[in-house]
Design a protein around this motif. Sequence first.
Motif, PDB file in Angstrom:
ATOM      1  N   ASP A 168       2.584   0.186   5.789  1.00 27.67           N
ATOM      2  CA  ASP A 168       1.583  -0.139   4.643  1.00 27.67           C
ATOM      3  C   ASP A 168       1.674   0.783   3.599  1.00 27.67           C
ATOM      4  O   ASP A 168       2.185   1.586   3.527  1.00 27.67           O
ATOM      5  N   GLY A 169       1.400   0.020   2.308  1.00 29.97           N
ATOM      6  CA  GLY A 169       1.525   0.783   1.155  1.00 29.97           C
ATOM      7  C   GLY A 169       0.362   1.425   0.863  1.00 29.97           C
ATOM      8  O   GLY A 169      -0.868   1.410   1.619  1.00 29.97           O
ATOM      9  N   PRO A 178       4.414   3.670   0.383  1.00 24.75           N
ATOM     10  CA  PRO A 178       3.798   4.637   1.146  1.00 24.75           C
ATOM     11  C   PRO A 178       3.833   6.212   0.749  1.00 24.75           C
ATOM     12  O   PRO A 178       3.142   7.095   1.190  1.00 24.75           O
ATOM     13  N   ASN A 179       5.008   6.509   0.124  1.00 27.98           N
ATOM     14  CA  ASN A 179       5.037   7.787  -0.276  1.00 27.98           C
ATOM     15  C   ASN A 179       5.820   8.037  -1.576  1.00 27.98           C
ATOM     16  O   ASN A 179       6.342   6.696  -2.345  1.00 27.98           O
ATOM     17  N   TRP A 190      11.455   2.583  -1.368  1.00 26.49           N
ATOM     18  CA  TRP A 190      10.707   1.671  -0.687  1.00 26.49           C
ATOM     19  C   TRP A 190      10.770   0.307  -1.376  1.00 26.49           C
ATOM     20  O   TRP A 190      10.848   0.130  -2.713  1.00 26.49           O
ATOM     21  N   THR A 191      10.813  -0.745  -0.485  1.00 22.08           N
ATOM     22  CA  THR A 191      10.743  -2.070  -1.170  1.00 22.08           C
ATOM     23  C   THR A 191       9.905  -2.813  -0.453  1.00 22.08           C
ATOM     24  O   THR A 191       9.764  -2.670   0.886  1.00 22.08           O
ATOM     25  N   ARG A 192       9.216  -3.699  -0.897  1.00 17.94           N
ATOM     26  CA  ARG A 192       7.973  -4.450  -0.468  1.00 17.94           C
ATOM     27  C   ARG A 192       8.608  -5.818   0.230  1.00 17.94           C
ATOM     28  O   ARG A 192       9.074  -6.543  -0.568  1.00 17.94           O
ATOM     29  N   ALA A 251       5.376  12.362   4.563  1.00 14.96           N
ATOM     30  CA  ALA A 251       4.551  13.170   3.501  1.00 14.96           C
ATOM     31  C   ALA A 251       5.361  13.175   2.528  1.00 14.96           C
ATOM     32  O   ALA A 251       6.400  13.063   2.097  1.00 14.96           O
ATOM     33  N   ASP A 252       4.528  13.142   1.328  1.00  8.68           N
ATOM     34  CA  ASP A 252       5.093  13.166  -0.258  1.00  8.68           C
ATOM     35  C   ASP A 252       5.894  14.298  -0.256  1.00  8.68           C
ATOM     36  O   ASP A 252       5.656  15.228   0.374  1.00  8.68           O
TER      37      ASP A 252
END
Length: 549
Positions: A168-169, A178-179, A190-192, A251-252
């Motif tokens: 999830d975003g 997400p990060n 990331w792509t939705r 984690a970021d």
Amino acid sequence: MSRRATGDKDPGLTGPARGAWDWIVPIPSRTSSPARRTPLGSPWWRHSVCYQIYVRSFADANGDGIGDMAGIEQRLPYLAELGVDSVWITPFYTSPQHDHGYDVADYRDVDPLFGTLADFDAMLGRAHELDIRVIVDLVPNHTSSEHPWFQDALAGSPEARERYVFRDGRGRDGATPPNNWRSIFGGPAWTRAEDGQWYLHMFDGTQPDLNWWNPEVGDEFESILRFWLDRGVDGFRIDVAHGLYTPGDLADKRRGEKMPMWDQPEVHEVYRRWHKVLEEYDGERMAVAEAWTDSPEAMARYIRSDELQQAFNFHWLGARWSAAAFRDVVTETLAAVGLVDATATWVLSNHDVVRHVTRYGGGPVGLARGRAAVLTMLGLPGSSYIYQGEELGLEEVEVEPEHRQDPAFFRGGQVGRDGCRVPMPWSGSAPPFGFGPGDGQPWLPQPRAWEDLTVEAQEQDADSTLSFYRAVLATRREVTAGIGDEVTILRTAPGTLAFRRGEALVCMVNCGSRNAKLPSEAGELILSSGPLATPGILPPDTAAWFRPV
Ligand code: BGC
């Protein structure tokens, strides 16, 4: 041609004009037909020379402007004559080609663009007849978004989603990824998806990362390995071998920190499993890791005795044109591989980096340095990788924006990698220079100036870069067969590097801007990368091999 240089430029240095060298590389008698070449020891890969074939750009048999299996098969005698022991062929599997095959939709078939499985088998059989081993490229970090697993995941199958990294975003409506991870090609990693979840891709959005924590993924790749081993391949090049495992907490990434998903400890379990699979097969099968690590020590972890056989030594490729930089890489590499009882590899160019002649300054100087660097590399113990076209002295091409194809160019505004991927010039005086039948430019346009650099043109010229590579590979086979891996660095002037390998070889390279005295250990000249006008002296931008006194 581009003149980007990352090496130390020596101001005031003027190199000899291409084609105007008035010296002769001693070409050893070619007593050896490919089938009777001297074995360089066992296992075969420890001291082999492997030639990288970028499949789209090597040879086009059907005239569609794109290289193919049949084209490779037709040109295998050229590679036997060049004197290589093996070829690594970049991905030719079924793929929508968003990253030119590094986006695989079916790992067990050949893309129709390149031929069929039968064409692959025919090429493999012919290579083996010529005593050339074949390494194929395995892409385990990600699949294509058109792979059936990912299509099922997009269609909502929970099991299929577990094979990738869906999350999830963050923020309102989950509209923030997400990060903060960034794709290597630029933009977010990331792509939705349509249902609002995000999926991870360290490269292009069409290359979703696999979830290696899911045992199904490991089982599938073992089965893919066996599929190609059963067909008779001699080894694998493992794409993004330092990737695969995504840290569970996602984690970021903190500022200055390296990408959290690179070089995770769990990845070594994968390679222990593959080691066992490779060992089950006869014929000394092997795998080489594409692992971009921080240090030679980190690289050596991939080649412990129960893991992969080799890892590309990108520290050599990354070194500036500098004797001190070369010396550091040589000593650190040999120390690191010595700790795990492995052998080193050496590589200067591949399909992802600016060609080394251009990196070293381009033009006659870059070419002289490129030849010197390759002679130095081939004098070192271990296995060397050469990239198609470097034996012709090709430079990076400045590809016009309208012809660009690399996703790294489109996603990140990076200069991209098309410039090192322009199809090979084989013969003739106009594009496609014998790359394929017919007229006109292939998938990336070739420069007109390549007319002088074709294989056909260089075969007529004893001083050409092609003649030089052939001479070096044949001589290496004679001089280094059966000698040990010990290297002694010799004391020579600043700006130079010289080393000795037992009773077989003294090699010296001059990266400085002045003539340098040869070490007392250097006896009779075996061969050199450029003219040696004065006895006892090695000019700038030159390397040479000598018999030890
Ligand atoms: C390959 C690249 C490719 C990337 C993603 C690399 O390391 O060499 O050409 O774009 O992996 O698969």
